[in-house]
Design an enzyme around this catalytic site. Structure first.
Site, mmCIF file in Angstrom:
data_model
loop_
_atom_site.group_PDB
_atom_site.id
_atom_site.type_symbol
_atom_site.label_atom_id
_atom_site.label_comp_id
_atom_site.label_asym_id
_atom_site.label_seq_id
_atom_site.Cartn_x
_atom_site.Cartn_y
_atom_site.Cartn_z
ATOM 1 N N ASP A 180 -3.436 2.035 -5.780
ATOM 2 C CA ASP A 180 -2.030 2.205 -4.894
ATOM 3 C C ASP A 180 -1.903 1.002 -3.878
ATOM 4 O O ASP A 180 -1.168 1.071 -3.212
ATOM 5 C CB ASP A 180 -1.910 3.558 -4.145
ATOM 6 C CG ASP A 180 -2.779 3.328 -3.028
ATOM 7 O OD1 ASP A 180 -3.840 2.843 -2.938
ATOM 8 O OD2 ASP A 180 -2.376 4.002 -1.897
ATOM 9 N N GLU A 181 -2.671 -0.080 -4.050
ATOM 10 C CA GLU A 181 -2.795 -1.031 -3.209
ATOM 11 C C GLU A 181 -2.683 -2.438 -4.090
ATOM 12 O O GLU A 181 -3.347 -2.193 -5.112
ATOM 13 C CB GLU A 181 -3.910 -1.393 -2.377
ATOM 14 C CG GLU A 181 -4.082 -0.099 -1.266
ATOM 15 C CD GLU A 181 -5.225 -0.406 -0.207
ATOM 16 O OE1 GLU A 181 -5.534 -1.515 0.014
ATOM 17 O OE2 GLU A 181 -5.745 0.524 -0.051
ATOM 18 N N ASP A 211 0.844 -1.129 -0.125
ATOM 19 C CA ASP A 211 -0.227 -0.021 -0.008
ATOM 20 C C ASP A 211 0.759 1.396 -0.056
ATOM 21 O O ASP A 211 1.684 1.638 1.080
ATOM 22 C CB ASP A 211 -0.962 -0.083 1.332
ATOM 23 C CG ASP A 211 -1.995 1.139 1.322
ATOM 24 O OD1 ASP A 211 -1.802 2.319 0.729
ATOM 25 O OD2 ASP A 211 -2.635 1.038 2.155
HETATM 26 N N1 DCP Z 1 -8.389 8.471 -2.597
HETATM 27 C C1 DCP Z 1 -9.269 9.543 -3.047
HETATM 28 N N2 DCP Z 1 -10.229 9.704 -2.313
HETATM 29 C C2 DCP Z 1 -10.602 8.944 -1.017
HETATM 30 C C3 DCP Z 1 -9.857 8.228 -0.571
HETATM 31 C C4 DCP Z 1 -8.570 8.091 -1.289
HETATM 32 O O1 DCP Z 1 -9.189 10.143 -4.207
HETATM 33 N N3 DCP Z 1 -11.809 9.277 -0.174
HETATM 34 C C5 DCP Z 1 -6.944 8.445 -3.321
HETATM 35 C C6 DCP Z 1 -6.021 9.308 -2.860
HETATM 36 C C7 DCP Z 1 -5.142 8.439 -2.171
HETATM 37 C C8 DCP Z 1 -5.130 7.209 -2.981
HETATM 38 O O2 DCP Z 1 -6.347 7.234 -3.232
HETATM 39 O O3 DCP Z 1 -3.794 8.896 -2.251
HETATM 40 C C9 DCP Z 1 -5.026 6.056 -2.014
HETATM 41 O O4 DCP Z 1 -5.825 6.164 -0.893
HETATM 42 P P1 DCP Z 1 -5.437 5.377 0.727
HETATM 43 O O5 DCP Z 1 -6.725 5.279 1.417
HETATM 44 O O6 DCP Z 1 -4.509 4.225 0.278
HETATM 45 O O7 DCP Z 1 -4.808 6.688 1.188
HETATM 46 P P2 DCP Z 1 -3.260 6.995 0.989
HETATM 47 O O8 DCP Z 1 -2.450 6.255 0.053
HETATM 48 O O9 DCP Z 1 -3.276 8.386 0.560
HETATM 49 O O10 DCP Z 1 -2.628 7.177 2.553
HETATM 50 P P3 DCP Z 1 -2.079 5.800 3.286
HETATM 51 O O11 DCP Z 1 -0.512 6.274 3.687
HETATM 52 O O12 DCP Z 1 -3.075 5.686 4.597
HETATM 53 O O13 DCP Z 1 -2.381 4.729 2.530
HETATM 54 CA CA CA Z 2 -2.263 4.177 0.376
#
Ligand code: DCP
Ligand code: CA
Length: 382
Positions: free
Chosen positions: A104-105, A10
């Site tokens: 991203d996962e 992730d």
């Molecule tokens: N995303 C989005 N809207 C949301 C949640 C996420 O557009 N409500 C997008 C932006 C994030 C990506 O998806 O960068 C991945 O979501 P994650 O929940 O995995 O969050 P992050 O990668 O940002 O943070 P983490 O480090 O907690 O994985």
């Molecule tokens: Ca993420």
């Protein structure tokens, strides 16, 4: 089922990290990606921004109040897709057993690999992604998907957590139930009303009383609470394709006829892609001549798409490169492959705006076709 080595990867603060990577001035600063295109909510917040209580899904207005000196960016969703593919490319060096989850996962099944090499391949994945792409990723390794995904969240950012059958319950039982996949605020609240706050408490609750509350979902999370999850990695099949072909009553001689027929075929393929909710990465054309000699040509599309016109343009330029003048065409075919589920892209509004407009128009037409039959609207392609 024998012991498996399931890995969940992730990327950390994905969109925000890409912005920091592309603009070093943003490194170490609270960066928030979101805004109008994301319906006014935070899509991603850098770890610096999270210190102020910001998180994904929060309205931008609130985020600005909590973090007035934050750097707010609307983001470049198309670029995020490119980073995502680059990371997937690295993952696919290790196994073909990859199940992407959003941009991203992903889950990987490294069962064979792991037994031979211990944690080495996982550390190598992290290293290669950091060195070649520039992003940090958090990784969980466990005997199943549930535990692997939970593990990857425990030590973010840049995390690496291994859960084994032996230590699983010790690690997960003290955690709040919200760590369970699919347990959102609503279920958390309902469980709370029964006095169930930790995963351990959930595990010790008789299944029957959970079923009264949650129906068939109860068994799944009860199993999760005991660290059990038999689900397999489901790697999307690259072999799947969606195509259309047509043998003509009379062989085609004129370029304009061939072009028109090809347009109809790509229109059909586009329609089916949209209906089955796929975007295509590759397009293949097939031409059979009057002497039954058959050729196929394949190329990649500039971007994954389900827009008929874009499929047509690429298919036509492939067709034009074939030396078929003076020969008659008996059959034309088009097929789209390298299919990706549309939802990943839509959910993250990753489609370029101009393309998105076209898609929306097409989807509206599709609806009418579905209601009144395919022949209700025919598109002239010249
Ligand atoms: N995303 C989005 N809207 C949301 C949640 C996420 O557009 N409500 C997008 C932006 C994030 C990506 O998806 O960068 C991945 O979501 P994650 O929940 O995995 O969050 P992050 O990668 O940002 O943070 P983490 O480090 O907690 O994985
Ligand atoms: Ca993420």
């Amino acid at each position: 089922m024998g012991k498996r080595a399931i890995v969940h990867v992730d990327l950390d603060a994905f969109f925000a990290s890409v912005e920091q990577l592309e603009n070093p001035k943003l490194k170490g600063k609270p960066v928030i990606v979101g805004g109008p295109a994301n319906r006014g909510v935070v899509a991603a917040a850098s770890y610096e921004a999270r210190r102020f209580g910001l998180k994904a899904g929060m309205p931008i207005a609130k985020a600005r109040r909590l973090c007035p000196h934050g750097i707010f960016i609307s983001g470049n969703h198309y670029r995020y897709g490119q980073y995502s593919s680059q990371v997937r490319g690295i993952l696919s060096r290790y196994t073909s057993q990859i199940e992407p989850l959003g941009l991203d996962e992903a889950f990987l099944d490294l069962t064979g690999c792991q037994r031979l090499l211990g944690p080495a391949p996982v550390l190598k994945i992290k290293k290669q992604i950091f060195e070649e792409v520039g992003l940090t990723i958090s990784v969980g390794v466990a005997p199943n998907k549930f535990l692997a995904k939970l593990a990857s969240q425990l030590d973010k950012p840049d995390g690496f957590v291994v859960i084994t059958e032996e230590n699983a319950l010790q690690i997960i039982h003290p955690l709040p139930v919200s760590h369970i996949w699919g347990v959102g605020p609503r279920v958390t609240e309902e469980l709370d009303r029964l006095g169930i706050r930790t995963i351990g408490e959930l595990a010790r609750t008789p299944l029957a009383s959970l079923e009264a509350l949650l129906g068939s979902y109860a068994r799944t999370i009860h199993d999760f609470a005991w660290g059990k999850d038999e689900r397999k990695i489901r790697s999307p099949s690259l072999a799947k394709s969606i195509g259309a072909e047509r043998t003509f009553k009379e062989d085609i001689e004129r370029k304009s006829d061939a072009r028109h027929r090809l347009f109809q075929l790509t229109d059909k393929v586009g329609w089916r892609l949209r209906k089955e909710r796929y975007l295509a990465r590759f397009i293949t054309i097939k031409i059979r001549f009057s002497d039954f000699k058959t050729i196929t040509r394949r190329t990649s599309l500039a971007n994954p798409t389900d827009v008929s016109d874009l499929l047509f343009q690429t298919a036509w330029s492939l067709t034009e490169k074939v030396a078929w003048r003076g020969r008659r065409i008996r059959l034309l075919g088009v097929s789209a492959s390298g299919l990706l589920k549309t939802s990943y892209f839509e959910q993250l509004s990753l489609l370029e705006d101009s393309v998105d407009k076209k898609r929306r128009a097409l989807l509206a037409v599709d609806k009418i076709k579905e209601k009144y039959g395919r022949e209700s609207i025919s598109r002239g392609g010249r």
